[in-house]
Design a protein around this motif. Structure first.
Motif, PDB file in Angstrom:
ATOM      1  N   ASP A 130       0.754  -1.079   0.202  1.00 29.45           N
ATOM      2  CA  ASP A 130      -0.168  -0.082   0.012  1.00 29.45           C
ATOM      3  C   ASP A 130       0.953   1.199  -0.086  1.00 29.45           C
ATOM      4  N   CYS A 131       0.147   2.296  -0.436  1.00 28.87           N
ATOM      5  CA  CYS A 131       0.774   3.713  -0.146  1.00 28.87           C
ATOM      6  C   CYS A 131       0.881   3.994   1.238  1.00 28.87           C
ATOM      7  N   ARG A 132       1.913   4.602   1.680  1.00 27.92           N
ATOM      8  CA  ARG A 132       1.955   5.159   3.158  1.00 27.92           C
ATOM      9  C   ARG A 132       1.141   6.263   3.301  1.00 27.92           C
ATOM     10  N   ARG A 133       0.578   6.929   2.137  1.00 28.84           N
ATOM     11  CA  ARG A 133       0.157   8.335   2.389  1.00 28.84           C
ATOM     12  C   ARG A 133      -1.358   8.253   1.768  1.00 28.84           C
ATOM     13  N   CYS A 134      -1.737   7.244   0.991  1.00 29.15           N
ATOM     14  CA  CYS A 134      -3.105   7.199   0.218  1.00 29.15           C
ATOM     15  C   CYS A 134      -3.631   5.925   0.791  1.00 29.15           C
ATOM     16  N   SER A 135      -4.898   5.687   0.498  1.00 30.55           N
ATOM     17  CA  SER A 135      -5.693   4.389   0.593  1.00 30.55           C
ATOM     18  C   SER A 135      -5.531   3.844  -0.880  1.00 30.55           C
TER      19      SER A 135
ATOM     20  N   ARG B 114       6.019   2.893  -6.370  1.00 34.02           N
ATOM     21  CA  ARG B 114       5.488   4.149  -6.646  1.00 34.02           C
ATOM     22  C   ARG B 114       3.966   4.503  -6.375  1.00 34.02           C
ATOM     23  N   CYS B 115       3.480   5.512  -5.849  1.00 39.33           N
ATOM     24  CA  CYS B 115       2.032   5.545  -5.653  1.00 39.33           C
ATOM     25  C   CYS B 115       1.710   6.616  -6.799  1.00 39.33           C
ATOM     26  N   HIS B 116       0.730   6.163  -7.730  1.00 38.59           N
ATOM     27  CA  HIS B 116       0.481   7.105  -8.889  1.00 38.59           C
ATOM     28  C   HIS B 116      -0.542   8.110  -8.451  1.00 38.59           C
ATOM     29  N   HIS B 117      -0.928   8.218  -7.382  1.00 39.13           N
ATOM     30  CA  HIS B 117      -2.023   9.367  -6.660  1.00 39.13           C
ATOM     31  C   HIS B 117      -1.185  10.223  -6.117  1.00 39.13           C
ATOM     32  N   CYS B 118      -0.202  10.025  -5.438  1.00 40.07           N
ATOM     33  CA  CYS B 118       0.490  11.269  -4.716  1.00 40.07           C
ATOM     34  C   CYS B 118       1.911  11.299  -4.959  1.00 40.07           C
ATOM     35  N   GLY B 119       2.360  10.300  -5.743  1.00 39.17           N
ATOM     36  CA  GLY B 119       3.839  10.280  -6.204  1.00 39.17           C
ATOM     37  C   GLY B 119       4.803   9.740  -5.197  1.00 39.17           C
TER      38      GLY B 119
END
Ligand code: ADP
Ligand code: ZN
Ligand code: ZN
Length: 757
Positions: free
Chosen positions: A464-469, A482-487
């Motif tokens: 999972d992303c550490r910052r987003c769901s 890499r999270c494609h929502h927050c980078g």
């Protein structure tokens, strides 16, 4: 153009200067004039909260509500007037409609250089015009440079310094006598890139094209939206060129052409430059340097540029002689601004066209349901609504180039032919055939990276992303998640963080992984990947596209970056790897988008004289979307979607607005939004009699990505069959939100006609 500073003036100037600023407060601010010659519309530098800001002078009132001794003084003034009345009126409308502070609306539409407090300087150049016929004996046999200069002057009404520069570095000396004798005159203009002499030939319009051009040209002098609905490759661009020729024949007139993405501007720019070379053309998009942006913007604003090609923000560019607007790919969601003022450039273009009394042409192979809804009444067999059409519909059913056929589209049932590493046997075979015939293939997969999920088979852990769901995407080459929502990026763990299992597996397909598979399957093939990871910088895509045109690439793998606009003559196969997640998405717009995307990407095949084939891998080949796609029948599909929207009272059959809120703690968001729903419902209960229709207000909910960048998110949706009651409601809601005790702890925004949540 130099925005010279103002000097002090002898006659008594206005005492009070009222300005708008780029601050999130919905009001104007008064300053004292220390004696400068300041006029309405000027830019001024003023002190604000310890900083110096640029303001635009809205008025010079006789008095201020603030006592004069409390007013601060204007620091400096510039003599330029960036906005005309028409543009300010448009900006005013948008600030009201999108519930965004007027000052921010105005200033954010200016080029950065005009928002900075130092003078903005633009480069200028000379253009030369032949004033009289050249006497025969003027040019001697040896005067080669002079003779070339004269030929250029005879070919063009105006020639810029740069064109002469290509003739010879000694051109100035040769020109001197022509200027001195008055044979040639010159004037100074903003330096913009000149178009080179025309080279492109002009095709004969087919019947459908000619009909479309004639209808629009007959009606150029009033407001009228046209929906140009033409299959991919039907020659819409050719129609735009003819319309420009007609409109620009009128002295001074200007045209604004909008494209959804920067990627599409170079091609369109090239075609327009070669076919309309006599008209100064500028582009406005995010890949310009700040000095280019200023230069181009001023060329449009001064009337010097006759053609402007731009992305969504260009809809606000002041153009004093604007006579026509064209929006290409009008269905594209990148016309919607996703932060700041959340405007939709198509809707703003319509408002602008109406305010200016000019036509606006919306072009698409897959029109938005919004535009379709406004146009279908124009067809005799309007089955759905008795809504009166406000747009006129023009249809192009055939590809324009003589041999070009629409591609044949097939579904490959993945339940019967399971894909191996993303590819079904049928698709592999089709690629093999293309390689044997030295034709090109395009594989479309809308996910960049290596694999969309990293999975532990022992305990079912997913990264999972550490910052987003949201799940993070594995980028193998960089060894990153890499999270494609927050980078956000994190290293790939060596073992499962939850159970310690070292055997973590990538699951699913993305561009990198498909590239790797293809390299293994077809080691001889020249393969190129096109996504945001490989294409960075402004020339990368152009270079790659020319490699494709030159036949240096056999297989292209790409995301939606490749889906639109490009025209490859030797590309005969399009493979679509995975569509099924969009097919059954909870977002009611997903199938509209998917259809448009598949139609666009299919449209890349068979544009030359060889027939094209499209293979779509899906577990649901019976889905009606594919049936409509195979028959290239957008109309029928759009009609069925529209029927659904009318029944459900979703846009375009109704209007929506959402109030979005976020905070570190969802409890705060929930309380804020719950209070909002209650107040809004109360407002409706009180005002109910006055509103023409009562909006529905839904309870607060969480969006698909409930946590983004460590902020917990929620929204409230408001819905109504008319625009006005929503506007009245929002007006109250915004005023109310600004007073709310939680307002300092929460970020909230209004998204009118929201496309996503
Ligand atoms: P669209 O914008 O609808 O996708 P284009 O304007 O790019 O279509 O046209 C597709 C191709 O057909 C281009 O190569 C264009 O030069 C060619 N074309 C357009 N109109 C004609 C015509 N009347 N006769 C021959 N070729 C044409
Ligand atoms: Zn595990
Ligand atoms: Zn994230």
């Amino acid at each position: 153009m130099c925005s010279a500073a103002l000097s002090t003036q002898v006659t008594s100037p206005a005492r009070i200067v009222r300005v708008v600023l780029d601050v999130p407060l919905d009001r104007q601010f008064d300053y004292l004039n220390p004696g400068l010659d300041i006029r309405e519309g000027n830019r001024v530098v003023v002190p604000f909260a310890g900083r110096q800001l640029i303001g635009i002078v809205m008025a010079l009132p006789a008095q201020s509500d603030v006592p004069e001794h409390k007013l601060k003084a204007v620091i400096q003034g510039f003599e330029d007037v960036p906005f005309d009345a028409a543009t300010l009126k448009l900006l005013r409308f948008c600030a009201d409609y999108y519930h965004y502070p007027f000052g921010q609306t105005v200033l954010s539409s200016l080029p950065l250089r005009l928002r900075q407090t130092k003078p903005a300087v633009s480069r200028k150049m000379w253009v030369y015009t032949l004033v009289q016929a050249v006497p025969e004996n003027l040019v001697g046999k040896r005067q080669l440079v002079l003779s070339k200069l004269i030929t250029l002057l005879q070919q063009h009404k105006e020639c810029s310094e740069r064109i002469f520069g290509e003739v010879s570095s000694g051109w100035r000396k040769a020109m001197q006598p022509l200027l001195e004798t008055g044979l040639v005159s010159r004037r100074e203009v903003l330096a913009i890139r000149p178009s080179l002499p025309a080279s492109d030939h002009e095709p004969v319009l087919n019947e459908e094209q000619a009909h479309a051009v004639n209808r629009i040209v007959k009606d150029l002098s009033r407001f009228q939206p046209w929906l140009l609905f033409g299959v991919t490759g039907s020659g819409k661009t050719e129609i735009y060129i003819r319309l420009l020729q007609a409109v620009l024949a009128e002295p001074e007139s200007q045209v604004l052409i909008m494209v959804p993405e920067i990627n599409l501007t170079p091609q369109l720019e090239g075609r327009f430059r070669s076919r309309l070379s006599q008209f100064p053309l500028v582009t406005l998009h995010s890949h310009l340097s700040e000095s280019e942006r200023l230069q181009h913007w001023q060329a449009a604003q001064s009337g010097e540029a006759r053609i402007v090609i731009g992305t969504r923000l260009s809809v606000f560019t002041p153009m004093p002689h604007l006579k026509l607007m064209i929006l290409d790919e009008e269905h594209d969601s990148s016309y919607k601004q996703k932060d700041g003022m959340r405007y939709h450039a198509r809707d703003v273009a319509l408002v602008r066209a109406k305010q200016c009394g000019i036509p606006v042409v919306l072009g698409s192979a897959t029109p938005s349901l919004e535009s379709w809804y406004n146009a279908i009444g124009d067809v005799e067999k309007s089955k759905h609504t008795n809504k009166k059409p406000s747009y006129r519909l023009l249809t192009l059913n055939h590809r324009a180039a003589a041999q070009a056929q629409l591609p044949r589209i097939f579904c490959v049932d993945t339940t019967h032919s399971p894909p191996e590493a993303g590819l079904t046997p049928q698709l592999k075979q089709a690629i093999t055939q293309r390689l044997e015939r030295a034709e090109q293939s395009l594989l479309f997969i809308n996910r960049r990276g290596y694999a969309p999920v990293l999975h532990c088979s022992a305990c079912q852990w997913l990264a999972d992303c550490r910052r987003c769901s949201a799940k993070v995407v594995l980028h193998l080459r960089q060894r990153l998640l890499r999270c494609h929502h927050c980078g956000d990026e994190q290293p790939v763990p060596l073992q499962c963080p939850s159970c310690g299992n070292p055997d973590l597996r990538p699951v699913g397909q993305a561009t990198q992984r498909v590239e790797e598979t293809l390299q293994q399957l077809f080691p001889q093939a020249r393969i190129a990947r096109v996504d945001r990871d490989t294409i960075q910088g402004k020339d990368a895509l152009t270079e790659l596209l020319s490699a494709v045109h030159a036949g240096k690439i056999d297989i292209l793998i790409g995301t939606q970056m490749l889906a639109k606009g490009h025209d490859f003559a030797n590309l005969t196969l399009v493979g679509v790897l995975d569509t099924d997640s969009a097919l059954y998405s909870p977002d009611y717009r997903a199938s509209e988008r998917l259809f448009a995307q598949l139609m666009q990407v299919s449209g890349r095949a068979g544009r030359g004289d060889k027939p094209g084939e499209v293979l779509i891998q899906t577990a649901f080949p019976q889905h009606p979307l594919f049936g409509a796609l195979q028959q290239q029948n957008y109309a029928e599909f759009a009609d069925s979607l529209l029927q659904e929207r009318i029944t459900l009272q979703f846009p375009p059959a109704a209007y929506i607005a959402v109030m979005k809120a976020e905070a570190a703690d969802y409890a705060l968001v929930e309380q804020f939004l719950t209070d909002l729903t209650l107040s809004a419902r109360e407002f409706i209960a009180q005002q109910g009699g006055i509103l023409s229709e009562k909006p529905v207000i839904y309870d607060p909910v969480r969006p698909g990505i409930a946590r983004l960048n460590r902020m917990e998110r929620g929204y409230v949706m408001m819905q109504c069959t008319q625009r006005n009651p929503i506007q009245q409601l929002l007006h109250a809601a915004v005023a109310w939100a600004r007073q709310h005790p939680l307002q300092a702890k929460i970020r909230w925004v209004v998204d009118v006609d929201a496309l996503d949540y």
